[in-house]
Scaffold this motif. Structure first.
Motif, PDB file in Angstrom:
ATOM      1  N   LEU A   1       0.745  -1.181  -0.022  1.00 54.02           N
ATOM      2  CA  LEU A   1       0.061  -0.036  -0.040  1.00 54.02           C
ATOM      3  C   LEU A   1       0.748   1.226   0.095  1.00 54.02           C
ATOM      4  CD1 LEU A   1      -2.975  -0.881   2.680  1.00 54.02           C
ATOM      5  CD2 LEU A   1      -3.087  -0.310   0.026  1.00 54.02           C
ATOM      6  N   GLY A   2       2.042   1.295   0.450  1.00 53.36           N
ATOM      7  CA  GLY A   2       3.045   2.251   0.362  1.00 53.36           C
ATOM      8  C   GLY A   2       2.468   3.414   1.519  1.00 53.36           C
ATOM      9  N   LEU A   3       1.932   2.858   2.683  1.00 52.40           N
ATOM     10  CA  LEU A   3       1.327   3.692   3.780  1.00 52.40           C
ATOM     11  C   LEU A   3       2.354   4.803   4.215  1.00 52.40           C
ATOM     12  CD1 LEU A   3      -0.557   1.179   5.755  1.00 52.40           C
ATOM     13  CD2 LEU A   3      -1.506   2.991   4.248  1.00 52.40           C
ATOM     14  N   LYS A   4       1.973   5.957   4.608  1.00 51.39           N
ATOM     15  CA  LYS A   4       2.753   6.923   5.327  1.00 51.39           C
ATOM     16  C   LYS A   4       2.854   6.402   6.780  1.00 51.39           C
ATOM     17  CE  LYS A   4       2.753  11.778   6.882  1.00 51.39           C
ATOM     18  NZ  LYS A   4       1.923  12.862   7.004  1.00 51.39           N
ATOM     19  N   LYS A   5       4.396   6.081   6.978  1.00 47.57           N
ATOM     20  CA  LYS A   5       4.695   5.646   8.230  1.00 47.57           C
ATOM     21  C   LYS A   5       4.520   6.311   9.591  1.00 47.57           C
ATOM     22  CE  LYS A   5       5.560   1.916   5.839  1.00 47.57           C
ATOM     23  NZ  LYS A   5       6.828   1.257   5.876  1.00 47.57           N
ATOM     24  N   ASP A   6       4.485   7.705   9.293  1.00 45.48           N
ATOM     25  CA  ASP A   6       4.491   8.705  10.650  1.00 45.48           C
ATOM     26  C   ASP A   6       3.395   9.548  10.525  1.00 45.48           C
ATOM     27  OD1 ASP A   6       5.267  10.133   8.288  1.00 45.48           O
ATOM     28  OD2 ASP A   6       7.011  11.038   9.325  1.00 45.48           O
ATOM     29  N   PRO A   7       2.131   8.781  10.621  1.00 43.78           N
ATOM     30  CA  PRO A   7       1.140   9.933  10.523  1.00 43.78           C
ATOM     31  C   PRO A   7       0.838  10.566  11.871  1.00 43.78           C
ATOM     32  CG  PRO A   7       0.302   7.625  10.788  1.00 43.78           C
ATOM     33  CD  PRO A   7       1.843   7.571  10.394  1.00 43.78           C
TER      34      PRO A   7
ATOM     35  N   ALA B   1       2.935  -3.130   7.833  1.00 49.13           N
ATOM     36  CA  ALA B   1       3.620  -1.903   7.830  1.00 49.13           C
ATOM     37  C   ALA B   1       3.587  -1.677   9.284  1.00 49.13           C
ATOM     38  CB  ALA B   1       2.624  -0.883   7.067  1.00 49.13           C
ATOM     39  N   ASP B   2       4.831  -1.135   9.593  1.00 53.29           N
ATOM     40  CA  ASP B   2       4.985  -0.485  11.136  1.00 53.29           C
ATOM     41  C   ASP B   2       4.930   1.033  10.977  1.00 53.29           C
ATOM     42  OD1 ASP B   2       5.320  -3.014  12.527  1.00 53.29           O
ATOM     43  OD2 ASP B   2       7.308  -3.005  11.516  1.00 53.29           O
ATOM     44  N   LEU B   3       4.052   1.699  12.020  1.00 56.43           N
ATOM     45  CA  LEU B   3       4.084   3.150  11.811  1.00 56.43           C
ATOM     46  C   LEU B   3       4.458   3.566  13.276  1.00 56.43           C
ATOM     47  CD1 LEU B   3       1.692   1.710   9.857  1.00 56.43           C
ATOM     48  CD2 LEU B   3       0.326   3.808  10.127  1.00 56.43           C
ATOM     49  N   THR B   4       5.065   4.770  13.241  1.00 56.36           N
ATOM     50  CA  THR B   4       5.575   5.391  14.482  1.00 56.36           C
ATOM     51  C   THR B   4       4.912   6.649  14.578  1.00 56.36           C
ATOM     52  OG1 THR B   4       7.791   4.165  14.282  1.00 56.36           O
ATOM     53  CG2 THR B   4       7.516   6.191  15.346  1.00 56.36           C
ATOM     54  N   VAL B   5       4.010   6.875  15.139  1.00 56.86           N
ATOM     55  CA  VAL B   5       3.362   8.166  15.406  1.00 56.86           C
ATOM     56  C   VAL B   5       3.988   9.075  16.396  1.00 56.86           C
ATOM     57  CG1 VAL B   5       0.800   9.243  15.997  1.00 56.86           C
ATOM     58  CG2 VAL B   5       1.133   6.774  14.823  1.00 56.86           C
ATOM     59  N   PRO B   6       3.843  10.361  15.977  1.00 54.74           N
ATOM     60  CA  PRO B   6       4.704  11.245  17.023  1.00 54.74           C
ATOM     61  C   PRO B   6       3.678  11.743  17.938  1.00 54.74           C
ATOM     62  CG  PRO B   6       4.038  12.339  14.902  1.00 54.74           C
ATOM     63  CD  PRO B   6       3.732  11.081  14.665  1.00 54.74           C
TER      64      PRO B   6
ATOM     65  N   GLY C   1      12.731   1.945  22.847  1.00 56.73           N
ATOM     66  CA  GLY C   1      12.801   2.004  21.294  1.00 56.73           C
ATOM     67  C   GLY C   1      12.208   0.992  20.768  1.00 56.73           C
ATOM     68  N   SER C   2      11.380   0.132  21.220  1.00 61.16           N
ATOM     69  CA  SER C   2      10.651  -1.054  20.438  1.00 61.16           C
ATOM     70  C   SER C   2       9.560  -0.446  19.697  1.00 61.16           C
ATOM     71  CB  SER C   2      10.290  -1.980  21.708  1.00 61.16           C
ATOM     72  OG  SER C   2       9.392  -1.429  22.562  1.00 61.16           O
ATOM     73  N   THR C   3       9.191  -1.558  18.829  1.00 56.32           N
ATOM     74  CA  THR C   3       8.160  -1.302  17.906  1.00 56.32           C
ATOM     75  C   THR C   3       6.750  -2.161  18.399  1.00 56.32           C
ATOM     76  OG1 THR C   3       8.856  -2.685  16.262  1.00 56.32           O
ATOM     77  CG2 THR C   3       9.479  -0.311  15.981  1.00 56.32           C
ATOM     78  N   ALA C   4       5.689  -1.805  17.951  1.00 59.81           N
ATOM     79  CA  ALA C   4       4.292  -2.584  18.366  1.00 59.81           C
ATOM     80  C   ALA C   4       4.688  -4.113  17.658  1.00 59.81           C
ATOM     81  CB  ALA C   4       3.247  -2.104  18.093  1.00 59.81           C
ATOM     82  N   GLY C   5       4.183  -5.115  18.614  1.00 57.29           N
ATOM     83  CA  GLY C   5       4.288  -6.223  18.066  1.00 57.29           C
ATOM     84  C   GLY C   5       2.858  -7.102  17.610  1.00 57.29           C
TER      85      GLY C   5
ATOM     86  N   GLU D   1       2.731   1.372  16.224  1.00 59.47           N
ATOM     87  CA  GLU D   1       1.689   0.757  15.709  1.00 59.47           C
ATOM     88  C   GLU D   1       1.867  -0.205  14.559  1.00 59.47           C
ATOM     89  OE1 GLU D   1      -1.029   1.031  17.605  1.00 59.47           O
ATOM     90  OE2 GLU D   1      -0.394   3.027  18.643  1.00 59.47           O
ATOM     91  N   ARG D   2       1.095  -1.119  14.235  1.00 62.98           N
ATOM     92  CA  ARG D   2       1.447  -2.101  13.210  1.00 62.98           C
ATOM     93  C   ARG D   2       0.023  -2.366  12.570  1.00 62.98           C
ATOM     94  NH1 ARG D   2       5.080  -7.257  13.545  1.00 62.98           N
ATOM     95  NH2 ARG D   2       6.566  -5.694  13.285  1.00 62.98           N
ATOM     96  N   PHE D   3       0.044  -2.235  11.219  1.00 64.52           N
ATOM     97  CA  PHE D   3      -1.099  -2.794  10.344  1.00 64.52           C
ATOM     98  C   PHE D   3      -0.804  -3.787   9.566  1.00 64.52           C
ATOM     99  CE2 PHE D   3      -3.711  -1.624   6.597  1.00 64.52           C
ATOM    100  CZ  PHE D   3      -4.906  -2.053   7.079  1.00 64.52           C
ATOM    101  N   GLY D   4      -1.408  -4.824   9.454  1.00 66.71           N
ATOM    102  CA  GLY D   4      -1.329  -5.959   8.386  1.00 66.71           C
ATOM    103  C   GLY D   4      -2.731  -6.138   7.414  1.00 66.71           C
ATOM    104  N   TYR D   5      -2.203  -6.420   6.353  1.00 62.95           N
ATOM    105  CA  TYR D   5      -3.378  -6.775   5.327  1.00 62.95           C
ATOM    106  C   TYR D   5      -3.289  -7.848   4.337  1.00 62.95           C
ATOM    107  CZ  TYR D   5      -0.073  -3.354   2.889  1.00 62.95           C
ATOM    108  OH  TYR D   5       0.988  -2.943   2.336  1.00 62.95           O
ATOM    109  N   GLY D   6      -4.158  -8.645   4.431  1.00 60.39           N
ATOM    110  CA  GLY D   6      -3.843  -9.898   3.366  1.00 60.39           C
ATOM    111  C   GLY D   6      -4.995 -10.282   2.683  1.00 60.39           C
ATOM    112  N   ILE D   7      -4.617 -11.067   1.678  1.00 62.55           N
ATOM    113  CA  ILE D   7      -5.610 -11.664   0.924  1.00 62.55           C
ATOM    114  C   ILE D   7      -5.503 -13.161   0.458  1.00 62.55           C
ATOM    115  CG2 ILE D   7      -4.325 -11.116  -1.534  1.00 62.55           C
ATOM    116  CD1 ILE D   7      -8.076 -10.282  -0.845  1.00 62.55           C
ATOM    117  N   TYR D   8      -6.576 -14.105   0.683  1.00 64.05           N
ATOM    118  CA  TYR D   8      -6.459 -15.367   0.516  1.00 64.05           C
ATOM    119  C   TYR D   8      -7.695 -15.879  -0.073  1.00 64.05           C
ATOM    120  CZ  TYR D   8      -3.446 -14.284   4.454  1.00 64.05           C
ATOM    121  OH  TYR D   8      -2.612 -13.538   5.487  1.00 64.05           O
ATOM    122  N   PRO D   9      -7.531 -17.243  -0.955  1.00 59.63           N
ATOM    123  CA  PRO D   9      -8.748 -17.612  -1.739  1.00 59.63           C
ATOM    124  C   PRO D   9      -9.562 -17.992  -0.825  1.00 59.63           C
ATOM    125  CG  PRO D   9      -6.474 -18.784  -2.447  1.00 59.63           C
ATOM    126  CD  PRO D   9      -6.220 -17.707  -1.062  1.00 59.63           C
TER     127      PRO D   9
END
Length: 542
Positions: free
Chosen positions: A162-168, A315-320, A508-512, A254-262
């Motif tokens: 998706l090319g998401l903005k990583k720092d909204p 996608a991992d997002l780091t929100v200020p 300094g950890s990111t969301a899991g 934050e973390r956002f996952g998106y998937g497509i499956y048969p």
């Protein structure tokens, strides 16, 4: 001409995670172990040149604990003869011997089982399928069998980035232009769209043919799109059913996952085991009866995909944003020899929640002179005789209070004995430091006072630009700053120190976690729908 496929409420989805328990026909004195395996796998057809591509097929028991006995596993390959070749994996320790169309394997340990590989036979036609069954036996135990269906060919769905903005910024929303491609020559008879994100992310839209399962830290959204998704074609989300991702006021890492499956064939709900009317009782001419309860519809079933590794993106997002950890002052009183109960407390004043791979926060407790720990919480350990360190789990929610109950003994009644309570995170070496996102430094440390001589008073509110608290010392009795403690409230008047030398620093950890925050979601009605349209030959987004 664009082809549109609607995702409507008639799909009949239910919350993810619903399962139907299996009833045991009769209780057995022997332990029962369940053999786990994949329900179905797709194999690439035998290539015109070169060797067929192998697919791993594994069957293992759940943890057998202290059982310790040896298991014998029998792999029946007869149903896939002429369709797939199934052999023991050469990458694993060899446990099996050939016996006609069967493999006889022996194993023991905490998770005994067998690791296999399957490849398409040269004469197998696309669409052909068969089922491999594995049974198990062991002296003094019962093993439930497992089956895996192997099919030749199938869809190969690929989710595009998706090319998401990583720092909204908090409150900022961005569109989700979902797009995927079917790289196979075989069509997918419907697809399952799965979205998952952490607590600080919101989906403003809701659709009737999607189901939302929310926990305190995450939500998972599952939608189905019915219809035929042709091979070698690309599809994108239609503009009349948009999706957006919004960073909430509590967002941080934050973390956002998106998937497509048969989409697989619909599952059948298990029949209820109780009778329609049982144990009817009569009272005052009326009968109390029971009736069969309707079973909930099962979650959508995924069909096999030729290459499952490219079905999902994350996608991992780091929100200020900031989170303000504050220690609460503590006072204990008692004569020499007295045992008292005391709760060491801190709070995340928000606005953001905090999550990571290790403890989200740690609380250091420096005991006042003359005070000794009798019992400490399981989350706390002694670093030195007068210094205890308490760790939280990987998540601390916004506005959550942290409480660690201690039992203390006042061995010597020292008037105005000073200790300290300091809250923050851990650095890469496991040392306590201030979180980078915590900008209010004046409340990270509070006084821990034993037998105060003055009446405790509340200190003025801290200023975000105020001076920092002193570093947490590993000595037995470091200075805890001025003012006496109190059993309630925050002590904001910690002693002055340099900002760079504050007591705690960022992990300094990111969301899991994955999931989608339920906060801020709202129903938009059955009139809205989600659809995908086929794109032209220009290709999909990279």
């Amino acid at each position: 001409m664009r082809q549109r496929i609607s995702l409507l409420a008639a799909c009949g989805l239910v919350a993810v995670g619903l399962t139907t328990p299996t009833a045991m026909a009769a209780e057995s004195a022997d332990p029962v172990f369940r053999l786990d395996g994949q329900s179905a796998l797709a194999l690439r057809p035998y290539p015109a040149t070169g060797s067929p591509q192998p697919v791993a097929v594994s069957f293992h028991l759940e943890d057998t604990g202290s059982f310790g006995g040896e298991f014998t596993f029998t792999v029946d390959r007869a149903p896939v003869a002429g369709i797939a070749s199934v052999k023991e994996s050469s990458a694993a320790p060899q446990k099996c011997v050939e016996s006609g169309t069967k493999l006889i394997c022996k194993d023991k340990g905490p998770r005994p089982g067998v690791d296999l590989v399957a490849t398409a036979e040269k004469e197998a036609k696309e669409g052909a399928s068969g089922t491999v069954e594995v049974t198990g036996t062991a002296a003094g135990a019962t093993v439930t069998p497992a089956r895996t269906t192997l099919q030749i060919g199938g869809p190969d769905l690929v989710m595009k980035d998706l090319g998401l903005k990583k720092d909204p910024k908090p409150g900022e929303s961005q569109a989700l232009p979902l797009a995927f491609r079917n790289e196979s020559t075989q069509s997918a008879k419907g697809v399952v769209l799965e979205l998952e994100a952490t607590r600080g992310l919101e989906l403003p839209e809701r659709y009737d043919n999607c189901t939302y399962r929310t926990t305190g830290t995450a939500t998972k959204v599952v939608c189905t799109v019915e219809g035929e998704f042709e091979g070698k074609a690309t599809y994108e989300l239609a503009g009349d059913s948009p999706l957006h991702l919004k960073a909430g006021a509590n967002a941080l890492n934050e973390r956002f996952g998106y998937g497509i499956y048969p989409l697989g064939a619909p599952q059948k709900a298990a029949d209820a085991k109780r009778p329609d009317a049982a144990g009817a009782a009569t009272a005052a001419g009326r009968k109390l009866t029971a009736r069969k309860k309707a079973e909930a519809a099962p979650a959508p079933l995924r069909a096999p995909d030729l290459n499952p590794v490219d079905n999902k993106r994350v996608a991992d997002l780091t929100v200020p944003n900031t989170a303000d950890f504050a220690a609460e002052p503590l006072t204990v009183k008692g004569a020499a020899g007295t045992t008292v109960k005391a709760v060491v407390a801190a709070r995340n004043n928000g606005p953001a929640w905090v999550t990571g791979t290790g403890p989200a926060a740690v609380v250091d407790v420096v005991l006042p002179q003359g005070v000794k720990v009798v019992t400490a919480p399981a989350a706390c350990r002694a670093v030195q005789p007068a210094l205890y360190r308490c760790a939280t789990g990987p998540v601390v929610l916004e506005n959550e209070k942290l409480a660690f109950p201690f039992e203390l003994k006042i061995e010597k009644a020292v008037k105005d004995a000073k200790g300290a309570i300091t809250v923050g995170g851990l650095d890469a070496k496991g040392e306590p430091k201030r979180h980078d996102f915590d900008k209010v430094l004046t409340n990270n440390q509070a006084a821990f006072t034993a037998n105060p001589t003055a009446t405790p008073t509340k200190s003025p509110s801290p200023s975000a630009s105020g001076s920092a608290s002193p570093s947490a010392s590993k000595s037995a009795s470091p200075s805890a700053g001025s003012s006496t403690g109190s059993t309630t409230g925050n002590n904001a008047s910690a002693a002055a120190g340099g900002r760079s030398g504050g007591p705690l620093a960022s992990t300094g950890s990111t969301a899991g976690l994955v999931g989608l925050a339920g906060a801020g979601l709202f129903a938009v009605g059955a009139a809205l729908y989600l659809s995908f349209r086929r794109r032209g030959n220009g290709g999909a987004h990279a």
